[in-house]
Each structure stands twice: as structure tokens, then as C-alpha cells.
Scaffold this motif. Sequence first.
Motif, PDB file in Angstrom:
ATOM      1  N   ASP A  75      45.208  38.959  44.014  1.00  0.00           N
ATOM      2  CA  ASP A  75      45.114  40.412  43.865  1.00  0.00           C
ATOM      3  C   ASP A  75      43.747  40.818  44.403  1.00  0.00           C
ATOM      4  OD1 ASP A  75      46.130  42.994  42.305  1.00  0.00           O
ATOM      5  OD2 ASP A  75      44.022  42.707  41.782  1.00  0.00           O
TER       6      ASP A  75
ATOM      7  N   THR B  92      48.187  43.078  46.627  1.00  0.00           N
ATOM      8  CA  THR B  92      48.426  42.191  45.490  1.00  0.00           C
ATOM      9  C   THR B  92      49.713  41.400  45.660  1.00  0.00           C
ATOM     10  OG1 THR B  92      48.695  42.099  43.081  1.00  0.00           O
ATOM     11  CG2 THR B  92      49.619  44.028  44.201  1.00  0.00           C
TER      12      THR B  92
ATOM     13  N   LEU C  67      50.848  40.039  42.725  1.00  0.00           N
ATOM     14  CA  LEU C  67      51.269  39.980  41.321  1.00  0.00           C
ATOM     15  C   LEU C  67      52.713  40.427  41.094  1.00  0.00           C
ATOM     16  CD1 LEU C  67      48.002  41.117  39.484  1.00  0.00           C
ATOM     17  CD2 LEU C  67      48.942  38.803  39.668  1.00  0.00           C
ATOM     18  N   PRO C  68      53.193  41.511  41.740  1.00  0.00           N
ATOM     19  CA  PRO C  68      54.602  41.872  41.534  1.00  0.00           C
ATOM     20  C   PRO C  68      55.563  40.775  42.001  1.00  0.00           C
ATOM     21  CG  PRO C  68      53.400  43.720  42.458  1.00  0.00           C
ATOM     22  CD  PRO C  68      52.483  42.539  42.533  1.00  0.00           C
TER      23      PRO C  68
ATOM     24  N   LYS D  72      55.478  38.022  39.404  1.00  0.00           N
ATOM     25  CA  LYS D  72      56.239  38.455  38.228  1.00  0.00           C
ATOM     26  C   LYS D  72      57.737  38.316  38.473  1.00  0.00           C
ATOM     27  CE  LYS D  72      55.730  41.990  34.685  1.00  0.00           C
ATOM     28  NZ  LYS D  72      55.040  43.254  34.319  1.00  0.00           N
TER      29      LYS D  72
ATOM     30  N   ILE E 129      45.411  37.251  36.307  1.00  0.00           N
ATOM     31  CA  ILE E 129      46.396  36.878  35.283  1.00  0.00           C
ATOM     32  C   ILE E 129      46.394  37.890  34.146  1.00  0.00           C
ATOM     33  CG2 ILE E 129      46.953  35.152  33.514  1.00  0.00           C
ATOM     34  CD1 ILE E 129      45.927  33.016  35.487  1.00  0.00           C
TER      35      ILE E 129
ATOM     36  N   LYS F 138      46.026  40.973  34.297  1.00  0.00           N
ATOM     37  CA  LYS F 138      46.777  42.173  34.676  1.00  0.00           C
ATOM     38  C   LYS F 138      48.276  42.012  34.417  1.00  0.00           C
ATOM     39  CE  LYS F 138      45.604  44.580  38.339  1.00  0.00           C
ATOM     40  NZ  LYS F 138      45.209  44.999  39.712  1.00  0.00           N
ATOM     41  N   LEU F 139      48.746  40.763  34.332  1.00  0.00           N
ATOM     42  CA  LEU F 139      50.164  40.531  34.067  1.00  0.00           C
ATOM     43  C   LEU F 139      50.522  40.721  32.595  1.00  0.00           C
ATOM     44  CD1 LEU F 139      50.752  37.347  36.282  1.00  0.00           C
ATOM     45  CD2 LEU F 139      51.667  39.646  36.702  1.00  0.00           C
ATOM     46  N   LYS F 140      49.496  40.698  31.719  1.00  0.00           N
ATOM     47  CA  LYS F 140      49.707  40.920  30.275  1.00  0.00           C
ATOM     48  C   LYS F 140      50.791  39.980  29.721  1.00  0.00           C
ATOM     49  CE  LYS F 140      48.361  45.802  30.641  1.00  0.00           C
ATOM     50  NZ  LYS F 140      46.957  45.478  30.489  1.00  0.00           N
ATOM     51  N   LEU F 141      50.583  38.701  29.903  1.00  0.00           N
ATOM     52  CA  LEU F 141      51.566  37.694  29.496  1.00  0.00           C
ATOM     53  C   LEU F 141      51.325  37.215  28.077  1.00  0.00           C
ATOM     54  CD1 LEU F 141      51.542  35.540  32.769  1.00  0.00           C
ATOM     55  CD2 LEU F 141      53.171  37.332  32.138  1.00  0.00           C
TER      56      LEU F 141
END
Length: 492
Positions: free
Chosen positions: A258, A385, A387-388, A391, A420, A422-425
Motif C-alpha cells: 500500500d 494499494t 490491499l483490496p 482481501k 495490515i 488497515k485491513l482491521k483483521l
Amino acid sequence: MKVVACTWMLLSMCLLGHCLLVYGEDNEAQVLDDFLNSRLSEKPSPVIRFSARFDVNTDSIQPQDGSMETDKISALPGQPDGVDFNHYSGYVTVDSEAGRALFYYFAESPENSSTNPLVLWFNGGPACSSLVGAMAELGPFRVNSDGKTLFRNNYAWNNVANVIFVESPAGVGFSYSNTTSDYQSMGDKSTAKDAYTFIINWLERFPQYKTRDLYVAGETYGGHYVPQVAKIILHKNKKSNQTLINLKGIAVGNGVIDDRTALLGRYDYFWTHALNSDETNKGIHTYCHYFDDRDPEQCANFIIKSSTERGHIDEYNIYTPRCQLNSSSSIKISSDSTNFDPCSNHYMLSYLNRAAVQTALHAKASAWEICNRSILSGWTDTAVTSLPIIKNLMSNGIRILLYSGDLDSTCPVTSTRYAINKLKLHIKSAWRPWSTDKEVGGYVVEYDGLTFVTVRGAGRLVPSYQPARALTMISSFLEGALPPPFLIQNNS
């Protein structure tokens, strides 16, 4: 990629007798550093989307000149005795009309090659060669300081997997196109498309691997390459309603995942590791608003000041000595894969440019370089990014490993952690140390669908600096497990 002229010109200025763009020959750190810094004051690009017109046809098998038999390497010049595995290299055509072909090197496992998974490896850059991975990181050999002979890497990843190193995109390393305009229109999309076409056609050449578990792995700008090609694989499997490629997981080391967090994490790492002053750190945070275009000229000034303050260090590993090949003080380490020689790039350049080596590799004679900056001037697309995509891969059951050598300052551990977050896992297994040879190898935390591992004492090229720890980490991932826990020894 659109480069902001002001920032690029300032970054190209020579400081303290060294040009920022040239510290010897290019390597991944220098290319990526310039690539990311040029984006500090850009407007964000959209997330890369693979539209219908860009789709890869499931019948995109290309006419090929090579075969498994002709690609087999009888012996590499200067290789050590006792090589107990098959290895292959050659070209896979990804566009027969354009005459575009990607070069690969493939090392099978010495044991259990018929059952071990496949790992497809990409170095980053962008526009840097994956033969760096093969010859200086996780491949079966390393190059001795004479630039003519090889020694065995006892911690090579082909001990636990069959590993393909592909030079991507065309124009990098030995990969090429007969259509010169291809070199002016590279980007994330075309690179991902060609990588997918490569593996589909490579599996035709090596049909015994068609049903084998595949893991796509890479480092640095592989944080773009790896998720993007995995996304295409997943899409094509669904569209054809069959498993064309048996993708199981992806692994990205010290990756640009990202851009916002990559840049924020980088400059925070500089400051927290005493590489930048308080004033410069404040200036970066004030003027470099990560694509908000607040004050690009001031931002560029502070980027240059940051570089000046850091001095001429190896940003792959902030504590390692730099190569001083022409100095009597140069560190010469060879024939031992547990120690990293800072001059390895020079040895590799010498070796891969030997005519006998290129013949043995079935490579078209050319001047091999670690990176090819020239194709970046026409880099037409790059996502802000990944990230999507990550995900989406997680939601489809693809296992994710993100790992970081904790001494790299260009794609540091801070950047990966920010991404990581930002993914709120949800945390599945809490942060803990893991071990190799009764030492703390690093730290691991497991989230739902994603594992994050740090490798203690490793720089950007994790398998180069900490080969034993890197092998433990990847072995565990391929087995579907976390790295082994560190247990305090009771000597009483």
C-alpha cells in the motif's frame, strides 16, 4: 506512471559527490526508492482493475520454441560437485505476435520433487531481475567472489519446493520483446497478464506439475506483482469452472503493498532508527501528505535532506557494510551461505555476463543487468494499494504470508504493519517469538486468513541475510503451520 517533474528533478540532483540515482549499478532498493519517492506528491491512481478488454483468454496457449527436454541444464559453468537435482532454463513465449518472451530458471527439489509444491518467484523493482533471487537469495547456488564459480546454498528453498524464477516484465534480464513499443507501455496490468500467460504455458511444457499446489511469492514491488497475478489465476479458475492453476497461497517479503503506508512507514523507520533528524521527520510529515499534493517542492526538499542525513548506507540492511570492491578493506565472504557478502551483486553480474554461462542457461546473448530503469519511463499504470486484492484472495481461501526482514529501511517492517492494520483483521494467534536453532528467529502473529512474520536480523533480501531463518519460515508456511515457537531453555 506519471512522474511529477519537480520531484524527479530534485531527486536526480547530485549530493556529496554521489548522484541519488546512481550508487554503482542499480539494484532493487535504488530503483524502488526513486519510484516511490516520485509518487509522494502525486494524486492517487485507481486500484488496478482487470477489465473485460484486458481479460486473459483461457485458450491463450502460445506457440513455443522450447521444450522441457531442450531447457534442461546439463551443468552450469563452475557449479560444485554433487548437484543432485534437475534444473532448467529458457524462454516461454507470452505473446507470439509481438515476439515477447519471458526467461525463467527452474530448480526442482533434490528430494520429493514429485510431491513438493511449486513456488513461482518474482523479484521486484519494478523492473528488476528474479535471477537475483536465484543467484543471491533463495536459489540453489550462490556466486563466489571470482565471478566464475558457484557454491551450494544449503538453505535453498528448492529443499522444500520446486522453484521457478521468472524475469518479468519483458526487457528485464534476459526477457525480451521483438516489438520495441512494448518497452514503452509496461505497467502492472501487462506484467500481471504476461505472468499469468507464462505460468499457463510453462505448465504445458511441464505437464507433470499441472495439478501441483502453487504458491506465488516475491519481494518489494512483488507486493504488486504477486497479488495481481494471483487475482487473475483465481478469476480464470472461476470463469472456466475448473482448476486451471492450483493456487494455494501467496507470500510477499518486505513488500510495497500500500503506497500510503509504504511511504509513511519508511520515513517513520528512518526516524525511529536514528537515521533522520527530528526536523526532517517533522518536515516530511508536514509537507509530504502522501498524494494530497500539498507542497511537492517542499516535500522534495525534505526527501533530499533525509537522504543527505542518512549518508551513504546500504538501505537494504542499515547495519551491514557497503561493498568496497576496489578497497583493501572490502569484506570477502564466499563458499558459506550463512554469511552475506555485500559485494554479491558484482559477482553475480560478472557470472551472468559470461558467454559460457549464457549458453548453458539457453539465454539469448545480451548484457545482463540487475534492473532496467529504461522501461519505467513508460510504466503506464500502478495501483496505490494491493490491499483490496489481498482481501479478496483471503475471502476465497487463498493463504497469505507477509514477512519482513527487520533491518530493511526502504520497505520496512513498519510499512507492512501499517498496511495490515488497515485491513482491521481479527487476531487468531497472538504475537509471539519463533525459533530456528534455539535462537529467536523473529516474531509472528496470525490473523484470520493472513500470517505476518518478522525475520530477526534480516535486511530486504531476507534469504540472503538470514537463510536458515528464511527456510524455516517458508517451510512452515508451505506446510500450513506457523513457524515453531521459541522455548526458553532451562539449563539448571
